[in-house]
Each structure stands twice: as C-alpha cells, then as structure tokens.
Write a protein that holds these residues in place. Sequence first.
Motif, PDB file in Angstrom:
ATOM      1  N   MET A  36       0.841  -1.179   0.000  1.00  0.00           N
ATOM      2  CA  MET A  36       0.000   0.000   0.000  1.00  0.00           C
ATOM      3  C   MET A  36       0.884   1.238   0.000  1.00  0.00           C
ATOM      4  SD  MET A  36      -3.257   0.934   2.040  1.00  0.00           S
ATOM      5  CE  MET A  36      -3.859   2.568   2.071  1.00  0.00           C
ATOM      6  N   LEU A  37       0.556   2.178  -0.835  1.00  0.00           N
ATOM      7  CA  LEU A  37       1.321   3.414  -0.948  1.00  0.00           C
ATOM      8  C   LEU A  37       0.669   4.528  -0.138  1.00  0.00           C
ATOM      9  CD1 LEU A  37       2.160   3.409  -4.753  1.00  0.00           C
ATOM     10  CD2 LEU A  37       3.625   2.732  -2.871  1.00  0.00           C
ATOM     11  N   ASN A  38       1.493   5.312   0.539  1.00  0.00           N
ATOM     12  CA  ASN A  38       1.018   6.462   1.295  1.00  0.00           C
ATOM     13  C   ASN A  38       1.257   7.728   0.486  1.00  0.00           C
ATOM     14  OD1 ASN A  38       0.428   4.885   3.593  1.00  0.00           O
ATOM     15  ND2 ASN A  38       2.556   4.992   4.235  1.00  0.00           N
ATOM     16  N   ASN A  39       0.294   8.637   0.498  1.00  0.00           N
ATOM     17  CA  ASN A  39       0.460   9.933  -0.154  1.00  0.00           C
ATOM     18  C   ASN A  39       1.272  10.838   0.756  1.00  0.00           C
ATOM     19  OD1 ASN A  39      -1.148   9.112  -2.282  1.00  0.00           O
ATOM     20  ND2 ASN A  39      -3.001   9.993  -1.432  1.00  0.00           N
ATOM     21  N   ILE A  40       2.366  11.385   0.243  1.00  0.00           N
ATOM     22  CA  ILE A  40       3.195  12.336   0.978  1.00  0.00           C
ATOM     23  C   ILE A  40       2.857  13.716   0.420  1.00  0.00           C
ATOM     24  CG2 ILE A  40       5.527  12.979   1.668  1.00  0.00           C
ATOM     25  CD1 ILE A  40       4.624  10.113   2.517  1.00  0.00           C
ATOM     26  N   ARG A  41       2.355  14.596   1.304  1.00  0.00           N
ATOM     27  CA  ARG A  41       1.863  15.896   0.861  1.00  0.00           C
ATOM     28  C   ARG A  41       2.653  17.037   1.478  1.00  0.00           C
ATOM     29  NH1 ARG A  41      -2.767  15.797  -1.958  1.00  0.00           N
ATOM     30  NH2 ARG A  41      -3.780  13.779  -2.110  1.00  0.00           N
ATOM     31  N   CYS A  42       2.591  18.200   0.824  1.00  0.00           N
ATOM     32  CA  CYS A  42       3.241  19.412   1.294  1.00  0.00           C
ATOM     33  C   CYS A  42       2.613  19.838   2.617  1.00  0.00           C
ATOM     34  CB  CYS A  42       3.101  20.521   0.257  1.00  0.00           C
ATOM     35  SG  CYS A  42       3.770  22.108   0.777  1.00  0.00           S
ATOM     36  N   GLY A  43       3.446  20.261   3.567  1.00  0.00           N
ATOM     37  CA  GLY A  43       2.949  20.702   4.861  1.00  0.00           C
ATOM     38  C   GLY A  43       2.249  22.049   4.807  1.00  0.00           C
ATOM     39  N   THR A  44       2.471  22.843   3.763  1.00  0.00           N
ATOM     40  CA  THR A  44       1.871  24.169   3.645  1.00  0.00           C
ATOM     41  C   THR A  44       0.581  24.162   2.838  1.00  0.00           C
ATOM     42  OG1 THR A  44       4.061  25.172   3.786  1.00  0.00           O
ATOM     43  CG2 THR A  44       2.303  26.544   2.908  1.00  0.00           C
ATOM     44  N   CYS A  45       0.631  23.609   1.626  1.00  0.00           N
ATOM     45  CA  CYS A  45      -0.538  23.690   0.733  1.00  0.00           C
ATOM     46  C   CYS A  45      -1.213  22.347   0.476  1.00  0.00           C
ATOM     47  CB  CYS A  45      -0.132  24.331  -0.592  1.00  0.00           C
ATOM     48  SG  CYS A  45       0.912  23.277  -1.624  1.00  0.00           S
ATOM     49  N   SER A  46      -0.700  21.278   1.016  1.00  0.00           N
ATOM     50  CA  SER A  46      -1.242  19.914   0.883  1.00  0.00           C
ATOM     51  C   SER A  46      -1.190  19.354  -0.534  1.00  0.00           C
ATOM     52  CB  SER A  46      -2.677  19.838   1.416  1.00  0.00           C
ATOM     53  OG  SER A  46      -2.705  20.142   2.787  1.00  0.00           O
ATOM     54  N   ALA A  47      -0.328  19.896  -1.375  1.00  0.00           N
ATOM     55  CA  ALA A  47      -0.153  19.333  -2.717  1.00  0.00           C
ATOM     56  C   ALA A  47       0.545  17.980  -2.597  1.00  0.00           C
ATOM     57  CB  ALA A  47       0.686  20.273  -3.582  1.00  0.00           C
ATOM     58  N   LEU A  48       0.198  17.052  -3.468  1.00  0.00           N
ATOM     59  CA  LEU A  48       0.824  15.735  -3.471  1.00  0.00           C
ATOM     60  C   LEU A  48       2.272  15.861  -3.935  1.00  0.00           C
ATOM     61  CD1 LEU A  48       0.494  12.641  -3.152  1.00  0.00           C
ATOM     62  CD2 LEU A  48      -0.169  12.593  -5.559  1.00  0.00           C
ATOM     63  N   LEU A  49       3.213  15.446  -3.086  1.00  0.00           N
ATOM     64  CA  LEU A  49       4.626  15.489  -3.438  1.00  0.00           C
ATOM     65  C   LEU A  49       5.048  14.189  -4.109  1.00  0.00           C
ATOM     66  CD1 LEU A  49       6.024  17.105  -0.173  1.00  0.00           C
ATOM     67  CD2 LEU A  49       5.603  18.240  -2.359  1.00  0.00           C
ATOM     68  N   GLU A  53      14.771  16.202   1.468  1.00  0.00           N
ATOM     69  CA  GLU A  53      14.258  17.558   1.277  1.00  0.00           C
ATOM     70  C   GLU A  53      13.643  17.596  -0.110  1.00  0.00           C
ATOM     71  OE1 GLU A  53      17.271  20.509   1.735  1.00  0.00           O
ATOM     72  OE2 GLU A  53      17.475  20.175   3.871  1.00  0.00           O
ATOM     73  N   ILE A  54      12.397  18.041  -0.192  1.00  0.00           N
ATOM     74  CA  ILE A  54      11.728  18.122  -1.483  1.00  0.00           C
ATOM     75  C   ILE A  54      10.966  19.441  -1.558  1.00  0.00           C
ATOM     76  CG2 ILE A  54       9.734  16.789  -0.684  1.00  0.00           C
ATOM     77  CD1 ILE A  54       9.582  15.629  -3.556  1.00  0.00           C
ATOM     78  N   LYS A  55      11.141  20.141  -2.678  1.00  0.00           N
ATOM     79  CA  LYS A  55      10.498  21.441  -2.872  1.00  0.00           C
ATOM     80  C   LYS A  55       9.143  21.229  -3.539  1.00  0.00           C
ATOM     81  CE  LYS A  55      11.454  26.028  -4.646  1.00  0.00           C
ATOM     82  NZ  LYS A  55      12.454  26.875  -5.331  1.00  0.00           N
ATOM     83  N   CYS A  56       8.115  21.847  -2.970  1.00  0.00           N
ATOM     84  CA  CYS A  56       6.765  21.736  -3.514  1.00  0.00           C
ATOM     85  C   CYS A  56       6.685  22.500  -4.826  1.00  0.00           C
ATOM     86  CB  CYS A  56       5.753  22.298  -2.511  1.00  0.00           C
ATOM     87  SG  CYS A  56       4.052  22.266  -3.118  1.00  0.00           S
TER      88      CYS A  56
END
Length: 63
Positions: A1-14, A27-30
């Motif tokens: 099962m895959l988990n969605n990792i989202r931006c902490g500020t805007c909740s965009a899918l990373l 470290e990943i830039k949104c």
Amino acid sequence: MLNNIRCGTCSALLFKAGQGAIANDIEIKCRRCGTLNHLRPCEPLHDRQERPKRNNSCGSTSP
C-alpha cells in the motif's frame, strides 16, 4: 500500500511511498507553493546495538 506524501503548507501531493521506503532524510520542494519540505524516516536506523539495561540509572554501586 502506498502512502500519499503531501506538502505541509498547501497539501499538494509530493509523491507516493510504500511503508519503510524512506531510509534517510529527504528535502523536497513543492512544485505548487515552493515550500522546502523536510522528511525523515518514521523509525531511526539501528546502526549500533543498544546498551544492556541495569537496575540503577545513575551508575552508583551503593545500595
């Protein structure tokens, strides 16, 4: 099962990741808001063995 990792500020899918897929700090830039997201594994890596447990925590040998 895959988990969605989202931006902490805007909740965009990373990205999507499986359990235990992150083995070190990331470290990943949104792409949407430009926030730099810092991610780390849920459980730390065990590079060394744990110390044996003792009855007294201060190291004193007196009763």
